[in-house]
Scaffold this active site. Structure first.
Site, PDB file in Angstrom:
ATOM      1  CB  SER A  11      -0.950   0.015   1.198  1.00  0.00           C
ATOM      2  OG  SER A  11      -0.224   0.111   2.405  1.00  0.00           O
ATOM      3  CG  HIS A  21      -1.503   3.882   5.025  1.00  0.00           C
ATOM      4  ND1 HIS A  21      -2.831   3.545   5.059  1.00  0.00           N
ATOM      5  CD2 HIS A  21      -0.899   2.905   4.312  1.00  0.00           C
ATOM      6  CE1 HIS A  21      -3.013   2.408   4.391  1.00  0.00           C
ATOM      7  NE2 HIS A  21      -1.838   2.009   3.936  1.00  0.00           N
ATOM      8  CG  ASP A  76      -5.605   4.870   5.529  1.00  0.00           C
ATOM      9  OD1 ASP A  76      -5.737   4.451   4.370  1.00  0.00           O
ATOM     10  OD2 ASP A  76      -4.504   5.006   6.088  1.00  0.00           O
TER      11      ASP A  76
END
Length: 167
Positions: free
Chosen positions: A44, A83, A109
């Protein structure tokens, strides 16, 4: 078989594990992070970080900026998520709230956050900010965690080397 020699080997193995534990705890205190080192488990964050990269975290800065890469834990999930900060909000009580997104993901998210939250509370959910990385070294831990026989083989080899190793 010399009992004293065998007890000394056992004591050396115990000392090795105690030293590793103390090193980890010292690193956790120095970085103010319960997990000062994490492994990237998914794609990701590509192209910035690849699966298997080891990340070094720091959690002593007061506020995160947009663009910082953070690691957070979601209530009910045991795997930390790596992230980038997409938005940040500060309130008057010196609290910071962050919205994150994976570089390789289409959206933010919010769907990953627990209890229908729209922001992460930095003081409660952020494990740390990424300050450095070592590429692909974490594949060893991924391989061990994904292969159930690898765990037993590794423990067996460690046990055999401790028992059979001599001076």
């Amino acid at each position: 078989m010399n009992l004293r020699f065998e007890l000394q080997k056992l004591l050396n193995v115990c000392f090795l594990f105690a030293s590793a534990y103390m090193f980890w705890q010292g690193l956790a205190i120095a970085t103010n992070s319960a997990s000062p080192i994490v492994v990237v488990l998914s794609g990701s964050m590509e192209p910035a970080f690849q699966r298997g990269d080891i990340l070094f975290l720091w959690n002593r800065n007061t506020f995160n900026q947009v663009g910082d890469v953070v690691v957070y834990e979601v209530e009910g999930k045991q795997i930390p998520i790596v992230h980038r900060v997409l938005r940040q909000h500060n309130n008057h009580a010196d609290k910071q709230f962050l919205l994150t997104k994976g570089d390789n993901n289409a959206g933010n998210d919010i769907s990953l956050y627990a209890n229908k939250k729209i922001y992460l509370n930095k003081s409660k959910e952020i494990v740390g900010t990424v300050k450095g990385y070592f590429p692909q070294l974490g594949y060893i831990t991924i391989w061990i965690s994904e292969n159930k026989y690898a765990k037993f083989a590794l423990l067996g080899m460690l046990g055999l080397s401790a028992l059979l190793g001599g001076e």
